[in-house]
Scaffold this motif. Structure first.
Motif, PDB file in Angstrom:
ATOM      1  N   CYS A 189       0.836  -1.165   0.178  1.00  0.00           N
ATOM      2  CA  CYS A 189       0.165  -0.085  -0.060  1.00  0.00           C
ATOM      3  C   CYS A 189       0.859   1.358   0.072  1.00  0.00           C
ATOM      4  N   HIS A 190       0.651   2.191  -0.638  1.00  0.00           N
ATOM      5  CA  HIS A 190       1.332   3.496  -0.841  1.00  0.00           C
ATOM      6  C   HIS A 190       0.445   4.673  -0.421  1.00  0.00           C
ATOM      7  N   CYS A 202      -1.629   5.552  22.279  1.00  0.00           N
ATOM      8  CA  CYS A 202      -2.892   5.557  23.542  1.00  0.00           C
ATOM      9  C   CYS A 202      -3.834   4.472  22.903  1.00  0.00           C
ATOM     10  N   VAL A 203      -4.433   3.909  23.923  1.00  0.00           N
ATOM     11  CA  VAL A 203      -5.210   2.601  23.702  1.00  0.00           C
ATOM     12  C   VAL A 203      -6.582   3.233  22.862  1.00  0.00           C
ATOM     13  N   THR A 204      -7.078   2.614  21.801  1.00  0.00           N
ATOM     14  CA  THR A 204      -8.037   2.932  21.078  1.00  0.00           C
ATOM     15  C   THR A 204      -9.291   2.039  21.549  1.00  0.00           C
ATOM     16  N   GLU A 205     -10.357   2.826  21.690  1.00  0.00           N
ATOM     17  CA  GLU A 205     -11.501   2.110  22.292  1.00  0.00           C
ATOM     18  C   GLU A 205     -12.712   2.292  21.634  1.00  0.00           C
ATOM     19  N   ASN A 206     -13.439   1.107  21.240  1.00  0.00           N
ATOM     20  CA  ASN A 206     -14.827   1.318  20.954  1.00  0.00           C
ATOM     21  C   ASN A 206     -15.888   0.783  22.004  1.00  0.00           C
ATOM     22  N   SER A 207     -16.334   1.924  22.595  1.00  0.00           N
ATOM     23  CA  SER A 207     -17.414   1.489  23.897  1.00  0.00           C
ATOM     24  C   SER A 207     -18.573   1.561  23.501  1.00  0.00           C
ATOM     25  N   SER A 208     -19.047   1.618  22.128  1.00  0.00           N
ATOM     26  CA  SER A 208     -20.401   1.507  21.749  1.00  0.00           C
ATOM     27  C   SER A 208     -20.921   0.062  21.611  1.00  0.00           C
ATOM     28  N   ASN A 209     -22.068  -0.223  21.151  1.00  0.00           N
ATOM     29  CA  ASN A 209     -22.540  -1.390  21.273  1.00  0.00           C
ATOM     30  C   ASN A 209     -22.742  -1.960  19.682  1.00  0.00           C
ATOM     31  N   CYS A 210     -21.986  -1.216  18.924  1.00  0.00           N
ATOM     32  CA  CYS A 210     -21.963  -1.614  17.543  1.00  0.00           C
ATOM     33  C   CYS A 210     -20.393  -1.718  17.015  1.00  0.00           C
ATOM     34  N   ALA A 211     -20.173  -2.331  15.635  1.00  0.00           N
ATOM     35  CA  ALA A 211     -18.893  -2.359  15.196  1.00  0.00           C
ATOM     36  C   ALA A 211     -18.339  -1.018  14.658  1.00  0.00           C
ATOM     37  N   LYS A 212     -17.198  -0.601  14.603  1.00  0.00           N
ATOM     38  CA  LYS A 212     -16.711   0.549  13.811  1.00  0.00           C
ATOM     39  C   LYS A 212     -15.730   0.202  12.719  1.00  0.00           C
ATOM     40  N   ILE A 213     -15.782   0.914  11.911  1.00  0.00           N
ATOM     41  CA  ILE A 213     -14.554   0.595  10.580  1.00  0.00           C
ATOM     42  C   ILE A 213     -13.744   1.704  10.900  1.00  0.00           C
ATOM     43  N   VAL A 214     -12.386   1.074  11.076  1.00  0.00           N
ATOM     44  CA  VAL A 214     -11.247   2.185  11.111  1.00  0.00           C
ATOM     45  C   VAL A 214     -10.695   2.075   9.594  1.00  0.00           C
ATOM     46  N   VAL A 215     -10.436   3.205   9.214  1.00  0.00           N
ATOM     47  CA  VAL A 215      -9.454   3.177   8.267  1.00  0.00           C
ATOM     48  C   VAL A 215      -8.208   3.613   8.343  1.00  0.00           C
ATOM     49  N   LEU A 216      -7.193   2.757   7.910  1.00  0.00           N
ATOM     50  CA  LEU A 216      -5.819   3.083   8.391  1.00  0.00           C
ATOM     51  C   LEU A 216      -4.992   3.025   7.047  1.00  0.00           C
ATOM     52  N   MET A 217      -4.263   3.913   6.528  1.00  0.00           N
ATOM     53  CA  MET A 217      -3.460   3.792   5.479  1.00  0.00           C
ATOM     54  C   MET A 217      -4.116   3.260   4.105  1.00  0.00           C
ATOM     55  N   GLY A 218      -5.524   3.756   4.243  1.00  0.00           N
ATOM     56  CA  GLY A 218      -6.038   3.271   3.067  1.00  0.00           C
ATOM     57  C   GLY A 218      -6.959   2.034   3.244  1.00  0.00           C
ATOM     58  N   GLN A 219      -6.687   1.197   4.333  1.00  0.00           N
ATOM     59  CA  GLN A 219      -7.267  -0.086   4.468  1.00  0.00           C
ATOM     60  C   GLN A 219      -8.169   0.022   5.426  1.00  0.00           C
ATOM     61  N   LYS A 220      -9.423  -0.940   5.507  1.00  0.00           N
ATOM     62  CA  LYS A 220     -10.467  -0.706   6.482  1.00  0.00           C
ATOM     63  C   LYS A 220     -10.284  -1.856   7.320  1.00  0.00           C
ATOM     64  N   TYR A 221     -10.564  -1.726   8.384  1.00  0.00           N
ATOM     65  CA  TYR A 221     -10.428  -2.670   9.759  1.00  0.00           C
ATOM     66  C   TYR A 221     -11.872  -2.675  10.473  1.00  0.00           C
ATOM     67  N   LEU A 222     -12.351  -3.830  10.937  1.00  0.00           N
ATOM     68  CA  LEU A 222     -13.740  -3.825  11.676  1.00  0.00           C
ATOM     69  C   LEU A 222     -13.167  -3.991  13.133  1.00  0.00           C
ATOM     70  N   VAL A 223     -13.733  -2.879  13.851  1.00  0.00           N
ATOM     71  CA  VAL A 223     -13.406  -2.889  15.272  1.00  0.00           C
ATOM     72  C   VAL A 223     -14.818  -3.158  16.082  1.00  0.00           C
ATOM     73  N   PRO A 224     -14.779  -4.654  16.665  1.00  0.00           N
ATOM     74  CA  PRO A 224     -15.937  -5.070  17.329  1.00  0.00           C
ATOM     75  C   PRO A 224     -16.252  -4.373  18.464  1.00  0.00           C
ATOM     76  N   PRO A 225     -17.859  -4.064  18.879  1.00  0.00           N
ATOM     77  CA  PRO A 225     -18.138  -3.537  20.033  1.00  0.00           C
ATOM     78  C   PRO A 225     -17.697  -3.873  21.393  1.00  0.00           C
TER      79      PRO A 225
END
Length: 481
Positions: free
Chosen positions: A49-50, A247-270
């Motif tokens: 990835c560039h 720092c620690v990244t936290e998904n405190s919600s009841n739903c998943a979130k999508i994190v986009v890192l260097m153009g790539q998507k990652y799913l973060v569970p609730p």
């Protein structure tokens, strides 16, 4: 959320795929581009990835990129609710990787075998593998190979001795759990004949997370006194450049979130947290809280790791530097995954745990089977076994405190089996949440070190902590509300 299919005295038959899909990978967002936080760095990535950009990480809900696969789509005021499931072909292990001789197959063999017979079986397996791989060899070199295989080095003798002690427990326990799995229909004797799927070959997925951790060392030093230790994923919040790896990244919600890192998507569970960093940046974990359960999956040094560049390994000395005592709550349960090398097992029990003030309580085994209920490798294979070891222990306190609290601590059984169909992705271990639930209080703080995936209710750390969260490992299901 349960991944346990059957529970017997011997242990558990676990459904790893079902566990992942029960983690709640559902995007609960009314926008066209759901719950997405962009974390793009301003440094060029090495690898496939560039993407370079400004790292101003804002929610792309309103004016972000055009929705693509993995995005909810608004139609006439209705929002399509998106749910993701892990691709089941990664668990389609229908046949053993190496076929076992009839006497080593779970349904035809015998649980009680002498050390001499095990050595004989190991020799035969080695010879079979040698003849498979050495097709072009001369007769002389083939003879040479065969001669060498009859002499075991000290490491192999240690491994054989250990194997002879645990073999009966593993064989009989697995047989009972597999019988239950076949009765209930979770496993199928005919799986090998029915499977016509081709092996899934995926190219390089995602960017080099480990390389990103290396790059992060070039970021300016963070002032500890005024720096937040936890960043909560929020659609409206921008993430400063150094926060991702400091720092620690936290998904405190009841739903998943999508994190986009260097153009790539990652799913973060609730209800999950993670720290993406290498071993030199563990301080944010120590600032957060104390943990009641710590699972450690070290990248042990071995020949195959040395040969491949798949991931870097750590020396025993480096593993000892992990600050488990600083992270552990009183009576913390520590679980360490160990490869089948006796050198590593001895190190954990004789050096690592004493160094961390952890008392060894139990050795459990993860047994890998096919969908038809056979071992994925011959049980007596010399170098590769169809099982891995987990060493369980508890952090020791001073004597008075330990005696006072001991009545509230649940006893850990000396031996249990976790039997499952393994994921074909390298080093994607089965979840321990459900099996450990019997031995810990509810709502405890759990931490996984050297993690490559996330799970609800856990904090995960590693330099590849988002690896198996990449959106390409999942399939999008779309239902209109």
């Amino acid at each position: 959320m349960m991944s346990v299919v059957h529970r017997l005295t011997a242990g558990w038959l676990v459904d790893h795929l079902s566990f992942i899909n029960q983690c709640g990978y559902e995007i609960c967002d009314s926008f066209a581009y759901p719950g997405s936080v962009t974390l793009n760095t301003s440094v060029s990535s090495t690898g496939d990835c560039h993407g370079t950009s400004t790292f101003a990480a804002t929610s792309s809900s309103r004016d972000g990129p055009i929705p693509g696969p993995g995005d909810a789509i608004e139609r006439e005021g209705k929002t399509a609710k998106t749910r993701y499931v892990f691709r089941e072909e990664f668990f389609d292990i229908s046949k053993p990787h190496i076929a076992a001789a009839p006497e080593q197959q779970l349904w035809q063999g015998c649980s009680e075998v002498s050390l001499t017979e095990i050595k004989s079986n190991s020799n035969r397996e080695e010879h079979q593998e040698g003849t498979k791989s050495g097709v072009g060899d001369s007769v002389a070199s083939a003879r040479k190979k065969r001669k060498r295989k009859c002499v075991f080095n000290q490491g192999e003798l240690d491994a054989l001795e250990y194997h002879s002690k645990v073999r009966k427990l593993i064989w009989e326990g697995t047989l009972h759990l597999v019988q239950e799995g076949l009765k209930s229909g979770f496993l199928h004797h005919t799986a090998a004949e029915l499977s016509c799927r081709k092996n899934v070959v995926l190219g390089h997925i995602g960017c080099g997370l480990a390389e990103l951790c290396e790059m992060a060392k070039q970021f300016p030093a963070v002032n500890e006194s005024d720096h937040q230790t936890v960043h909560v994923l929020d659609d409206e919040t921008s993430v400063p450049e150094q926060d991702l790896l400091s720092c620690v990244t936290e998904n405190s919600s009841n739903c998943a979130k999508i994190v986009v890192l260097m153009g790539q998507k990652y799913l973060v569970p609730p209800k999950s947290s993670f720290l993406l960093s290498d071993i030199s940046c563990l301080q944010p974990l120590q600032n957060k809280k104390k943990y009641d359960v710590i699972v450690v999956d070290p990248p042990w040094e071995n020949k195959s790791v040395k040969r491949s560049n798949r991931y870097s390994h750590l020396s025993s000395w480096q593993i000892k530097q992990i600050p488990v005592p600083a992270l552990a709550a009183p009576n913390c349960l520590v679980v360490t995954w160990v490869t089948n090398r006796q050198k590593h097992l001895r190190f954990v029990k004789d050096e690592l745990y004493p160094h961390w003030s952890v008392k060894t309580l139990a050795e459990w085994h993860w047994v890998k089977i096919t969908r038809a209920g056979e071992f994925v490798l011959p049980l007596d294979s010399l170098h590769k076994k169809p099982y891995e070891v987990l060493v369980l222990g508890r952090v020791q306190e001073d004597v008075k405190e330990a005696l006072r609290k001991s009545e509230h601590v649940l006893r850990i059984p000396e031996h249990k089996l976790i039997v499952s169909i393994p994921c074909s992705l390298h080093s994607h271990k089965p979840p321990l949440t459900a099996v450990l639930a019997e031995f810990i209080k509810p709502d405890v703080e759990c931490l996984e070190l050297f993690a490559r995936n996330l799970q609800p209710g856990w904090t995960s750390w590693g330099n590849e902590v988002l690896k198996f969260q990449h959106i390409d490992y999942f399939t999008l299901l779309q239902n209109e509300n």
